[in-house]
Design an enzyme around this catalytic site. Structure first.
Site, PDB file in Angstrom:
ATOM      1  N   VAL A   1      -1.704   2.601  -3.098  1.00 22.65           N
ATOM      2  CA  VAL A   1      -0.447   2.316  -2.418  1.00 22.65           C
ATOM      3  C   VAL A   1      -0.440   0.818  -2.134  1.00 22.65           C
ATOM      4  CG1 VAL A   1      -0.023   4.587  -1.409  1.00 22.65           C
ATOM      5  CG2 VAL A   1      -1.449   2.937  -0.182  1.00 22.65           C
ATOM      6  N   SER A   2       0.764   0.264  -1.953  1.00 29.45           N
ATOM      7  CA  SER A   2       0.889  -1.188  -1.831  1.00 29.45           C
ATOM      8  C   SER A   2       0.564  -1.731  -0.450  1.00 29.45           C
ATOM      9  CB  SER A   2       2.303  -1.626  -2.215  1.00 29.45           C
ATOM     10  OG  SER A   2       2.545  -1.291  -3.560  1.00 29.45           O
ATOM     11  N   THR A   3       0.775  -0.948   0.597  1.00 26.82           N
ATOM     12  CA  THR A   3       0.535  -1.459   1.952  1.00 26.82           C
ATOM     13  C   THR A   3      -0.315  -0.487   2.751  1.00 26.82           C
ATOM     14  OG1 THR A   3       2.474  -0.410   2.926  1.00 26.82           O
ATOM     15  CG2 THR A   3       2.812  -2.587   1.945  1.00 26.82           C
TER      16      THR A   3
ATOM     17  N   GLN B   1       1.448   2.794   3.988  1.00 28.68           N
ATOM     18  CA  GLN B   1       1.786   3.888   3.078  1.00 28.68           C
ATOM     19  C   GLN B   1       0.645   4.902   3.006  1.00 28.68           C
ATOM     20  OE1 GLN B   1       2.693   1.479  -0.371  1.00 28.68           O
ATOM     21  NE2 GLN B   1       4.890   1.718  -0.034  1.00 28.68           N
TER      22      GLN B   1
END
Length: 194
Positions: A8-10, A13
């Site tokens: 996931v990007s962050t 998330q």
């Protein structure tokens, strides 16, 4: 062995959807990252790649979990192929163990190569058009003829190079680049003093 990779990007998330899908697909070991796909150095992906052996398959929920660009994805796929590691994407329905999956990646590789060539051609065409229009690439010069003339006059009158450079808003190195005779005069003077 089926090796899973989830990203996931962050930090906010949640990986759970991907983890459930990877476990459902039969992944025996799953590696994770909470980082942007554009980041080249992702510890979880690096660990998954280091763990994988010939005959294994790297499994992802979706191809975009591996990479943000086609080129990066194709490069990773080629590296896996060289190491005899298959790639499987659950949502995209791709598995390089089969002929259709390998064909898909060969097409992607050809498209990525074509994209690189088109970018190169566009860049060269743009440079050629700019040159024909009288524009030259690179930074604008720090000193023009007027500044150079002022610098030479000030230096000839005995003003120290540092003061001349400060007055003109340039570095001493830039001043000497535009007024090479002044730099030779300074080096000659310092050799006479020693």
């Amino acid at each position: 062995m089926l090796i899973g990779y989830a990203r996931v990007s962050t930090q906010d998330q949640d990986l759970q959807l991907q983890l459930d899908a990877l476990q459902g697909a039969g992944c025996e070991r799953i590696f994770t990252d909470k980082a942007s796909g554009s980041q080249k150095d992702r510890p979880g992906l690096n660990d998954a790649l280091a763990f994988a052996r010939p005959g294994d398959a790297l499994c992802v929920w979706k191809l975009d979990r591996l990479s943000r660009s086609v080129k990066q994805l194709v490069d990773l796929s080629a590296a896996l192929e060289r190491r005899e590691i298959d790639l499987k994407s659950i949502t995209d329905g791709i598995d390089t163990k089969g002929a259709a999956g390998r064909f898909f990646f060969h097409i992607m590789a050809a498209l990525a190569e074509m994209e690189r060539e088109l970018n190169r051609e566009r860049t060269l065409a743009g440079l050629k058009a700019a040159k024909q229009a009288g524009r030259v690439g690179g930074r604008k010069p720090k000193m023009n003829n007027s500044k150079t003339s002022i610098a030479l006059t000030l230096l000839a009158s005995g003003t120290p190079a540092k003061d001349v450079a400060d007055t003109l808003g340039v570095s001493v190195a830039t001043l000497y680049r535009y007024c090479p005779a002044a730099s030779r005069a300074v080096s000659d003077a310092s050799s006479v003093e020693s």
